[in-house]
Scaffold this motif. Structure first.
Motif, mmCIF file in Angstrom:
data_model
loop_
_atom_site.group_PDB
_atom_site.id
_atom_site.type_symbol
_atom_site.label_atom_id
_atom_site.label_comp_id
_atom_site.label_asym_id
_atom_site.label_seq_id
_atom_site.Cartn_x
_atom_site.Cartn_y
_atom_site.Cartn_z
ATOM 1 N N ASP A 208 -1.911 46.271 40.262
ATOM 2 C CA ASP A 208 -1.370 46.466 41.614
ATOM 3 C C ASP A 208 -1.777 45.301 42.525
ATOM 4 O O ASP A 208 -0.963 44.798 43.315
ATOM 5 N N LYS B 160 -9.346 41.083 45.589
ATOM 6 C CA LYS B 160 -9.420 41.590 46.959
ATOM 7 C C LYS B 160 -9.798 40.469 47.933
ATOM 8 O O LYS B 160 -9.292 40.408 49.056
ATOM 9 N N GLU C 66 -4.756 40.044 54.503
ATOM 10 C CA GLU C 66 -3.910 41.102 53.958
ATOM 11 C C GLU C 66 -4.748 42.123 53.189
ATOM 12 O O GLU C 66 -5.929 41.906 52.910
ATOM 13 N N SER C 67 -4.132 43.235 52.864
ATOM 14 C CA SER C 67 -4.795 44.271 52.070
ATOM 15 C C SER C 67 -3.800 44.783 51.026
ATOM 16 O O SER C 67 -2.661 44.306 50.962
ATOM 17 N N CYS C 68 -4.242 45.720 50.245
ATOM 18 C CA CYS C 68 -3.360 46.284 49.216
ATOM 19 C C CYS C 68 -3.453 47.805 49.296
ATOM 20 O O CYS C 68 -4.165 48.452 48.523
ATOM 21 N N LYS C 69 -2.753 48.368 50.251
ATOM 22 C CA LYS C 69 -2.799 49.811 50.452
ATOM 23 C C LYS C 69 -2.185 50.553 49.267
ATOM 24 O O LYS C 69 -1.101 50.200 48.799
ATOM 25 N N GLY C 70 -2.907 51.556 48.818
ATOM 26 C CA GLY C 70 -2.417 52.358 47.708
ATOM 27 C C GLY C 70 -2.641 51.733 46.341
ATOM 28 O O GLY C 70 -2.230 52.303 45.325
ATOM 29 N N CYS C 71 -3.276 50.556 46.314
ATOM 30 C CA CYS C 71 -3.520 49.897 45.026
ATOM 31 C C CYS C 71 -4.689 50.569 44.306
ATOM 32 O O CYS C 71 -5.775 50.716 44.871
ATOM 33 N N GLU D 25 -8.055 39.242 51.325
ATOM 34 C CA GLU D 25 -8.814 39.253 52.576
ATOM 35 C C GLU D 25 -8.741 37.905 53.276
ATOM 36 O O GLU D 25 -8.640 37.828 54.500
ATOM 37 N N ARG E 103 0.584 42.358 44.246
ATOM 38 C CA ARG E 103 0.553 42.102 45.691
ATOM 39 C C ARG E 103 0.283 40.631 45.988
ATOM 40 O O ARG E 103 0.907 40.038 46.880
#
Length: 229
Positions: free
Chosen positions: A206, A188, A196-201, A192, A210
């Motif tokens: 996952d 993460k 960026e982020s990892c939506k739904g991860c 960061e 990403r």
């Protein structure tokens, strides 16, 4: 140590001690003469006064020598010193006018794009929209006079100790690291730092997927060195 000015002459504490001892060691017989007794008494008073003022000088000098230095230790305030150092160089590169107002304007722009610990620094000095305090002038004003960033960070430390508590996270070598061995929180952090982020991860896989997708964009040299992409 320099002597004190006393009765038109320069004295040293060591001289005063010698003089006082000499007066006190005079034979008692000399005090039979009343005038001589008064003179001896006056000498003792004067010597005592000289010793007192000389003692103050000694105590003052010792206190100054023993007082801890306010200078930053090596590695202290690393985020503050590094960030402001880069910012100062960018001002020179862009030939920005060195006035507090112009510097503050540029600092707000730079902080808008700052990530991670540098963004937190911007928050502490009041250079973000959600900042609780505003001490941005403690940066813009001294920088306009080309004060070294180390000195600026020293002063900021007095205003808010959290500023110098900031440390950069240990950098991961993306060209060689085995992402599968990293913890999710570390994965993460990588995202960061890229903003960026990892939506739904939900799973570690996952986050790894990403990162691999974005690595050519944010770390192209590391991506080209890897064989698993």
């Amino acid at each position: 140590m320099a002597g004190e000015e006393f009765a038109g002459s320069t004295i040293r504490p060591s001289d005063v001690i010698v003089k006082l001892k000499a007066v006190q060691d005079k034979p008692n017989t000399v005090c039979n003469d009343n005038s001589h007794s008064i003179k001896a008494h006056e000498e003792i008073q004067q010597s005592s006064a000289m010793l007192y003022f000389g003692g103050i000088s000694v105590a003052l000098a010792l206190s100054l020598l023993s007082s801890p230095s306010l200078a930053l230790k090596e590695g202290e305030c690393e985020v503050c010193v590094t960030f402001l150092g880069k910012f100062y160089q960018s001002l020179k590169d862009k030939d920005v006018q060195f006035t507090p107002a112009e510097i503050e304007k540029e600092l707000l722009k730079t902080c808008k794009d700052a990530k991670g610990k540098e963004n937190r620094l911007c928050y502490y000095i009041g250079a973000t929209v959600d900042a609780a305090t505003k001490i941005i002038n403690e940066v813009s004003k001294p920088l306009s006079s080309h004060v070294p960033v180390e000195k600026i960070c020293e002063k900021l430390k007095k205003k808010d100790g959290q500023i110098c508590d900031l440390r950069y996270d240990k950098q991961v070598d993306l060209s060689t690291v085995d992402l599968k061995k990293l913890k999710v929180k570390d994965l993460k952090k990588i995202l960061e730092e890229w903003g960026e982020s990892c939506k739904g991860c939900a799973e570690k896989s996952d986050f790894i997927r990403r990162i691999n997708e974005l690595m050519p964009q944010y770390a192209p040299s590391a991506a080209s060195a890897r064989t698993d992409l």
